[in-house]
Design an enzyme around this catalytic site. Structure first.
Site, PDB file in Angstrom:
ATOM      1  CG  ASP A 103      -1.996  -1.292   1.272  1.00  0.00           C
ATOM      2  OD1 ASP A 103      -2.016  -1.717   0.448  1.00  0.00           O
ATOM      3  OD2 ASP A 103      -2.459  -1.283   2.325  1.00  0.00           O
ATOM      4  CD  GLU A 107      -7.177   4.697   0.126  1.00  0.00           C
ATOM      5  OE1 GLU A 107      -7.144   5.536   1.129  1.00  0.00           O
ATOM      6  OE2 GLU A 107      -7.470   3.690   0.269  1.00  0.00           O
ATOM      7  CD  GLU A 157      -9.813  -3.068   0.252  1.00  0.00           C
ATOM      8  OE1 GLU A 157     -10.627  -4.302   0.952  1.00  0.00           O
ATOM      9  OE2 GLU A 157      -9.202  -2.242   1.037  1.00  0.00           O
TER      10      GLU A 157
END
Length: 963
Positions: free
Chosen positions: A468, A549, A545
């Site tokens: 991430d 973002e 996911e």
């Protein structure tokens, strides 16, 4: 599984921590540390000291790629000898000691129940294994990689093999030594072509052709095929497009058409992009370097993903690139893949549709709308960031919140609010971008072993698994870009600009010559989107996911590049943004209609290498499943509105799946709806102004966004601009042209229909159906607030409301009105969704004989929770009121559970960020009544800590007496 995984990791990992602290490494006025101040990436034991432990000496130099579709080969996490399935599309692979397994799955498998299908996958289901007879390798290593290929390697000391596999390559190339080539199929193996060097066969429901060197032959024994390869040591195996079961003639015809390219080895791949500013097109040329082992052909067989095919420029030699578009297709987890035969390159021309710092204030600049927005800004004036958490993700979310307030306050000339927010942003970024000797908090640390820059405290595996980074760092970069507009000096290389560039390079280094970081770590160049997991060690491959973002990161590069005059960074951001826009519309929002009909959804929360899931890592609620791909809400996310009708349909699907309107993340979901139907979104907002605010949002921004989109209409994709920071909207057939100048020089923006806008420094200008200009010049000094000394945020542990109505929790099960409780309480692992259980599982605290007048308000709470390093825990609070003490609860309130992170340190579970999920009964006055509070884990297989010192529940009664 979580317990087993934790045990395996504990057995197979070692953390290395330097014994002597190093001086921080300067980067302009900023700095980072090279000390290991927190957990290092974890995997199978050798990786602790050598990230290249499973990479051969022949592999490329520089930092090891992570976050790729093939990462579990080198970043071995659970299988310390081989890897998890590698979903390359159209073929999937799995190494084993005796060779490489191949799978071409053509039908999806759906998981769930009728009416509740949650996932679809094209799982790895082994058709055959290709190896060297007798091979028994103890480990599969990585011998080479390029932009979208990887070369696994096997050796047992006597026999060895390499295989080149990649996205879009239905032909797999093998090099072998030490024995015969051995292909082992299933019991259903059937040979339908055997003419010397070629052998065609069906197994596992798929058709293959193996091409040995000319002069070779094959021996068939049951389900095994064997050849000595004429001593030449190379072999290719092609997966063929689907053919009717009884049509061997068609299979043979396909084999014939592939034969001229069967002896062409792909030795490298590379994608090069160019942003055409005049037409707002990103042209990406995908090139394959090849070596012909027989014949004169140099082309190969290439299968294109839908997001490439839809923007393919030229075919059959009449455009950039080469290869002939063939009437052959492959099924895959991303839909149908079209085929180019004989290609060495192809080019796509993908539109870039523009970004904005924020939508313009065409409806909220005056009148009642302005007064309403002004009042909402007043509520944010003291603490625009509203920090809730100290790690890189939650700091990023707070920065994002403040950036939105900066933009709208600047548009409305609320320089007091703007400069307070800018001061907070500068203080936080400067703190994170400055390392001190021995510092372990709010600091970035470079790990040379892995070639990565990790922020500590980390979150969601950003340290141990390198997960991430694009999600977290995107918020920092967008905030830095905003600050650069108002304080250009801060953004120079001599000050803190170099630290921003370090974050960019870590997550997606676009400079191939910079070997400190891997090239485009998080971005899958051929698949067209990011991957979130550093190791990708899942049976379904890697996953992503929150595509939105990921786009926040790309938007950050665009705006940082424009604001600082760095065209290379700008263009890298535009390439990522445009490519991902195409992929997101196709794969997350089913633009190609490829999701299986039985799946029952036209959107997913997560993409996996083998499919997709209507799910998230942290919640099964439809609002969050669909909302996670729409946040943060920014002017950099206008791509979400490119198909307005789909936006409205997607929202309707959410309402249907939720059995009603959203009850959580309403602000995010209404803001998304506004991109398709602004009037409907504004009506929903007006009908529920007391909704719970999502952690990265503010009421001021949500109203600003929705009210102004209701006036502007939807994004108009038919008109483009020669500036990346511009957009066009249309409503009732009338266009509004919008452009922002975030540079330090005046700007004129030309639109493709002949319209032009002159945009002064620091302004956003709208023209057409709406005429408006707003924003202050960079470096505005209207407010004397010192930007380096922002006001202190309120203590998040302060109990909400009047102390007379506040109860503190105790380990003994009592609710008390006096503070002073210390220590923690252990909440055990989940036993059931509605069962607190005994004290080892949850905490039940009560107070009896309570009398007080109902205030008409609601219950409020603020709890400190820490799951420590435990993954997947979620904690729920329930409050029950027996109003008259008769032993029957008249009102029961259950709140949405709080998904804790696996990072040590207390997080805040509050009524402000977790709305009421269900309730029964009504409240009234308390007369000798009872209040009961229950707290327990509803998900997760491990314990959590409840901080008794600052966990409070406020009840809507007062003054209270307890007899």
């Amino acid at each position: 599984m979580a317990v087993l995984t934790a045990a395996l990791v504990a057995l197979s990992t070692i953390s290395a921590v330097p014994a002597v602290a190093a001086d921080p490494t300067p980067e302009g006025a900023g700095s980072y540390t090279t000390d290991q101040v927190g957990p290092a990436p974890e995997g199978c034991a050798p990786l602790a000291t050598d990230a290249r432990a499973f990479i051969t000496d022949s592999a490329p130099a520089g930092a090891v790629p992570t976050n790729d579709w093939w990462s579990s080969l080198s970043f071995k996490k659970f299988d310390c000898s081989m890897s998890e399935p590698l979903h390359a599309h159209p073929v999937s692979y799995k190494p084993s000691p005796d060779g490489l397994g191949l799978s071409y799955t053509q039908q999806p498998t759906l998981y769930g129940t009728p009416g509740g299908i949650g996932e679809f996958h094209y799982p790895y289901s082994q058709d055959l294994v290709v190896g060297v007879a007798g091979l028994n390798a103890s480990v599969a290593e990585v011998a080479d990689w390029s932009d979208w290929t990887v070369t696994p390697s096997w050796s047992d000391g006597t026999r060895s093999m390499t295989a080149t596999i990649g996205h879009g390559l239905p032909v797999t190339w093998f090099e072998m030594a030490g024995g015969d080539a051995l292909l082992s199929g299933g019991s259903d193996l059937r040979v339908w072509l055997d003419d010397g060097a070629r052998i065609g066969f069906s197994t596992g429901g798929a058709d293959y052709v193996a091409f040995a060197p000319t002069g070779s032959s094959w021996t068939v024994s049951g389900s095994e095929l064997r050849s000595d390869l004429s001593g030449k040591g190379y072999l290719s195996v092609a997966a063929l497009p689907t053919t009717p079961a009884d049509d061997d003639a068609a299979r043979t015809a396909q084999a014939d058409s592939y034969t001229p390219y069967a002896y062409v080895e792909v030795t490298g791949t590379r994608a090069d992009y160019v942003y055409d500013e005049a037409t707002s097109i990103v042209r990406t040329t995908y090139s394959l370097t090849t070596e012909a082992h027989e014949g004169t052909n140099t082309g190969t067989i290439v299968a294109l993903y839908p997001h490439q095919d839809v923007y393919l420029e030229g075919s059959a030699g009449d455009g950039p690139g080469d290869g002939v578009a063939a009437d052959r297709t492959y099924e895959s987890a991303r839909g149908t893949m079209t085929t180019l035969v004989g290609a060495t390159s192809f080019t796509t021309g993908t539109p870039f549709t523009g970004v904005l710092p924020e939508v313009p204030s065409v409806a909220t600049a005056d009148g009642d709308a302005n007064a309403r927005l002004d009042a909402l800004l007043d509520a944010e004036a003291g603490d625009p960031m509203s920090v809730d958490g100290a790690d890189t993700y939650w700091t990023g979310k707070a920065l994002g919140r403040a950036v939105r307030i900066v933009e709208i306050a600047d548009q409305l000339d609320r320089t007091d609010v703007r400069d307070t927010a800018l001061g907070q942003i500068e203080a936080v970024l400067t703190d994170w971008f400055t390392a001190s000797p021995g510092e372990t908090e709010q600091v970035f640390a470079y790990n040379e072993n892995w070639g990565t820059l990790v922020g500590f405290p980390a979150a969601y595996g950003s340290d141990r698994e390198l997960n991430d980074h694009h999600f977290h760092y995107g918020y920092f970069i967008v905030a830095a870009a905003t600050l650069a507009r108002f304080d250009p000096a801060w953004a120079t290389d001599q000050e803190f600009g170099g630290m921003v560039d370090q974050l960019i390079a870590d997550a997606n280094n676009f400079d191939r010559t910079d070997l400190r970081y891997p090239y485009l770590r998080d971005f899958d160049i051929y698949a067209g989107h990011d991957w979130a997991a550093g190791h990708g060690a899942f049976v379904n491959g890697n996953n992503q996911e929150s595509s939105s973002e990921g786009q926040n990161f790309a938007n950050g590069l665009i705006q940082w590049g424009v604001a600082t005059g760095d065209d290379a960074t700008r263009d890298a951001g535009i390439y990522l943004y445009a490519t991902q826009t195409a992929a997101i519309q196709q794969y997350w929002f089913d633009g190609s209609g490829a999701m299986p009909d039985a799946f029952g959804h036209s959107t997913v929360g997560m993409i996996w290498g083998s499919g997709g899931a209507y799910a998230t890592w942290f919640s099964g609620e439809p609002e969050m499943i669909q909302g996670i791909n729409t946040l943060p809400v920014t002017g950099g996310h206008l791509y979400l509105g490119l198909r307005p009708d789909d936006v409205a349909a997607n929202y309707d699907e959410l309402v249907a799946a939720n059995n009603g309107d959203p009850t959580v993340w309403q602000d995010i979901l209404w803001s998304y709806l506004a991109l398709g139907d602004g009037d409907r979104a504004l009506s929903a907002l007006d009908a529920d102004r007391n909704y719970p605010v999502e952690e990265g949002e503010s009421r001021a921004h949500t109203y600003h966004w929705i009210a102004n989109l209701a006036a502007l209409g939807t994004v108009d994709t038919t008109v483009t601009a020669n500036s990346p920071v511009a957009a066009v909207f249309t409503k009732n057939g009338e266009r509004t042209y919008v452009a922002s100048n975030i540079t330090q020089s005046p700007l004129t923006v030309a639109f493709s229909d002949g319209t032009s806008l002159a945009v002064p420094v620091g302004k956003t200008v709208a023209s057409g159906a709406h005429a408006w200009s707003g924003g202050g010049a960079p470096g505005g000094t209207e407010d004397p607030t010192d930007p380096t000394d922002p006001p202190d945020p309120p203590d998040p542990t302060d109990p909400p409301g009047d102390a007379e109505t506040t109860f503190y929790l105790t380990a003994g099960g009592a609710l008390v009105t006096d503070p002073g409780t210390t220590g923690t309480f252990v909440l055990g692992a989940r036993e059931g969704p509605d069962a607190v259980g005994d004290p080892s599982t949850g905490l039940t605290a009560t107070v009896e004989h309570v009398t007080g007048e109902f205030s008409g308000l609601g219950t409020a709470f603020d709890l400190g929770l820490d799951a420590e390093s435990n993954v997947g825990n979620g904690t729920r609070l329930r409050v029950s009121y027996d109003l008259d003490g008769d032993g029957s609860f008249d009102r029961v309130e259950s709140y949405r559970y709080f998904a804790t992170d696996p990072v040590p340190g207390f997080e805040r579970y509050t009524s402000a960020n977790h709305a009421l999920e269900s309730s029964s009964g009504t409240l009234g006055d308390l007369t000798d009544g009872t209040i009961k509070v229950e707290i327990w884990n509803v998900i997760g297989n491990a314990s959590s800590l409840l901080n008794l010192a600052d966990s409070v529940v406020e009840v809507p009664f007062g003054p209270l007496t307890v007899s």
